[in-house]
Design a protein around this motif. Sequence first.
Motif, mmCIF file in Angstrom:
data_model
loop_
_atom_site.group_PDB
_atom_site.id
_atom_site.type_symbol
_atom_site.label_atom_id
_atom_site.label_comp_id
_atom_site.label_asym_id
_atom_site.label_seq_id
_atom_site.Cartn_x
_atom_site.Cartn_y
_atom_site.Cartn_z
ATOM 1 N N THR A 69 -8.164 32.622 -2.691
ATOM 2 C CA THR A 69 -9.363 33.402 -2.397
ATOM 3 C C THR A 69 -9.204 34.184 -1.099
ATOM 4 O O THR A 69 -9.602 35.337 -1.009
ATOM 5 N N ASP A 70 -8.622 33.529 -0.082
ATOM 6 C CA ASP A 70 -8.499 34.158 1.241
ATOM 7 C C ASP A 70 -7.303 33.548 1.959
ATOM 8 O O ASP A 70 -7.326 32.374 2.310
ATOM 9 N N ARG A 71 -6.264 34.326 2.153
ATOM 10 C CA ARG A 71 -5.041 33.819 2.783
ATOM 11 C C ARG A 71 -5.279 33.306 4.200
ATOM 12 O O ARG A 71 -4.564 32.440 4.671
ATOM 13 N N SER A 72 -6.270 33.813 4.889
ATOM 14 C CA SER A 72 -6.548 33.366 6.257
ATOM 15 C C SER A 72 -7.338 32.064 6.302
ATOM 16 O O SER A 72 -7.553 31.512 7.378
ATOM 17 N N ILE A 73 -7.777 31.565 5.144
ATOM 18 C CA ILE A 73 -8.636 30.384 5.120
ATOM 19 C C ILE A 73 -7.914 29.135 5.623
ATOM 20 O O ILE A 73 -8.559 28.142 5.976
ATOM 21 N N GLY A 74 -6.592 29.193 5.707
ATOM 22 C CA GLY A 74 -5.854 28.063 6.264
ATOM 23 C C GLY A 74 -6.357 27.671 7.643
ATOM 24 O O GLY A 74 -6.259 26.516 8.047
ATOM 25 N N LEU A 75 -6.916 28.626 8.354
ATOM 26 C CA LEU A 75 -7.496 28.345 9.672
ATOM 27 C C LEU A 75 -8.695 27.411 9.582
ATOM 28 O O LEU A 75 -9.010 26.712 10.546
ATOM 29 N N LEU A 76 -9.355 27.386 8.439
ATOM 30 C CA LEU A 76 -10.601 26.626 8.290
ATOM 31 C C LEU A 76 -10.539 25.524 7.247
ATOM 32 O O LEU A 76 -11.564 24.901 6.957
ATOM 33 N N LEU A 77 -9.379 25.290 6.660
ATOM 34 C CA LEU A 77 -9.306 24.235 5.646
ATOM 35 C C LEU A 77 -9.743 22.897 6.249
ATOM 36 O O LEU A 77 -9.379 22.576 7.390
ATOM 37 N N PRO A 78 -10.476 22.099 5.488
ATOM 38 C CA PRO A 78 -10.941 20.803 6.012
ATOM 39 C C PRO A 78 -9.824 19.760 5.954
ATOM 40 O O PRO A 78 -9.870 18.810 5.193
ATOM 41 N N CYS A 79 -8.796 19.972 6.764
ATOM 42 C CA CYS A 79 -7.602 19.128 6.716
ATOM 43 C C CYS A 79 -7.597 18.007 7.750
ATOM 44 O O CYS A 79 -6.971 16.980 7.522
ATOM 45 N N ASN A 80 -8.207 18.225 8.894
ATOM 46 C CA ASN A 80 -8.146 17.219 9.945
ATOM 47 C C ASN A 80 -9.183 16.128 9.724
ATOM 48 O O ASN A 80 -10.364 16.400 9.527
ATOM 49 N N VAL A 81 -8.699 14.899 9.769
ATOM 50 C CA VAL A 81 -9.576 13.728 9.728
ATOM 51 C C VAL A 81 -9.291 12.946 11.000
ATOM 52 O O VAL A 81 -8.154 12.580 11.271
ATOM 53 N N VAL A 82 -10.325 12.731 11.782
ATOM 54 C CA VAL A 82 -10.203 12.036 13.057
ATOM 55 C C VAL A 82 -10.649 10.591 12.886
ATOM 56 O O VAL A 82 -11.688 10.325 12.278
ATOM 57 N N VAL A 83 -9.855 9.684 13.419
ATOM 58 C CA VAL A 83 -10.247 8.279 13.517
ATOM 59 C C VAL A 83 -10.198 7.957 14.999
ATOM 60 O O VAL A 83 -9.167 8.177 15.650
ATOM 61 N N ARG A 84 -11.325 7.468 15.541
ATOM 62 C CA ARG A 84 -11.370 7.202 16.983
ATOM 63 C C ARG A 84 -12.297 6.047 17.308
ATOM 64 O O ARG A 84 -13.232 5.772 16.566
ATOM 65 N N ARG A 85 -11.971 5.392 18.400
ATOM 66 C CA ARG A 85 -12.859 4.343 18.908
ATOM 67 C C ARG A 85 -14.101 5.008 19.438
ATOM 68 O O ARG A 85 -14.037 6.022 20.131
ATOM 69 N N ASP A 86 -15.250 4.437 19.122
ATOM 70 C CA ASP A 86 -16.534 4.959 19.564
ATOM 71 C C ASP A 86 -17.347 3.768 20.046
ATOM 72 O O ASP A 86 -18.085 3.159 19.262
ATOM 73 N N GLY A 87 -17.134 3.395 21.298
ATOM 74 C CA GLY A 87 -17.757 2.181 21.821
ATOM 75 C C GLY A 87 -17.141 0.974 21.153
ATOM 76 O O GLY A 87 -15.924 0.817 21.134
ATOM 77 N N ASP A 88 -17.968 0.122 20.548
ATOM 78 C CA ASP A 88 -17.446 -1.064 19.872
ATOM 79 C C ASP A 88 -17.264 -0.817 18.368
ATOM 80 O O ASP A 88 -17.044 -1.748 17.606
#
Length: 134
Positions: A69-88
């Motif tokens: 659909t849009d070759r530039s959409i790679g900039l916005l693909l929902p690829c990153n998934v963050v796992v992080r400590r958030d307090g306890d």
Amino acid sequence: MRYDRTVRLDTDFATTVGHVREALAGQGFGILTEIDVTATLKAKLDQDMEDYVILGACNPPLAHRALETDRSIGLLLPCNVVVRRDGDRTAVQALDPNTMVALTELDTLRPVAEEATRRLDAALASLTAADADS
């Protein structure tokens, strides 16, 4: 505008990272990259921070449809998934796929965003269900 889809779990960080990998795989996402932000900041800047990892997840059929659909959409693909400590607790965060549609205003991306949302939400829901069982 919210741009994330987030769940917070009571499981420890290392266990959560493993569960996230399994949950994403169950929805057709493979992990292409892993960035240990905590280790990188310590090694490069001698800065301490909570456990924090970025998983580069990809669902090839969805990515292909979006890129057709849009070759530039790679900039916005929902690829990153963050796992992080958030307090306890441990937070698991993914980019809301609808961000692609909102920022580009390309309605042709809506079906891809809807399917990606359904798959990511299913993965996140499986994490909360597993967390409740433990």
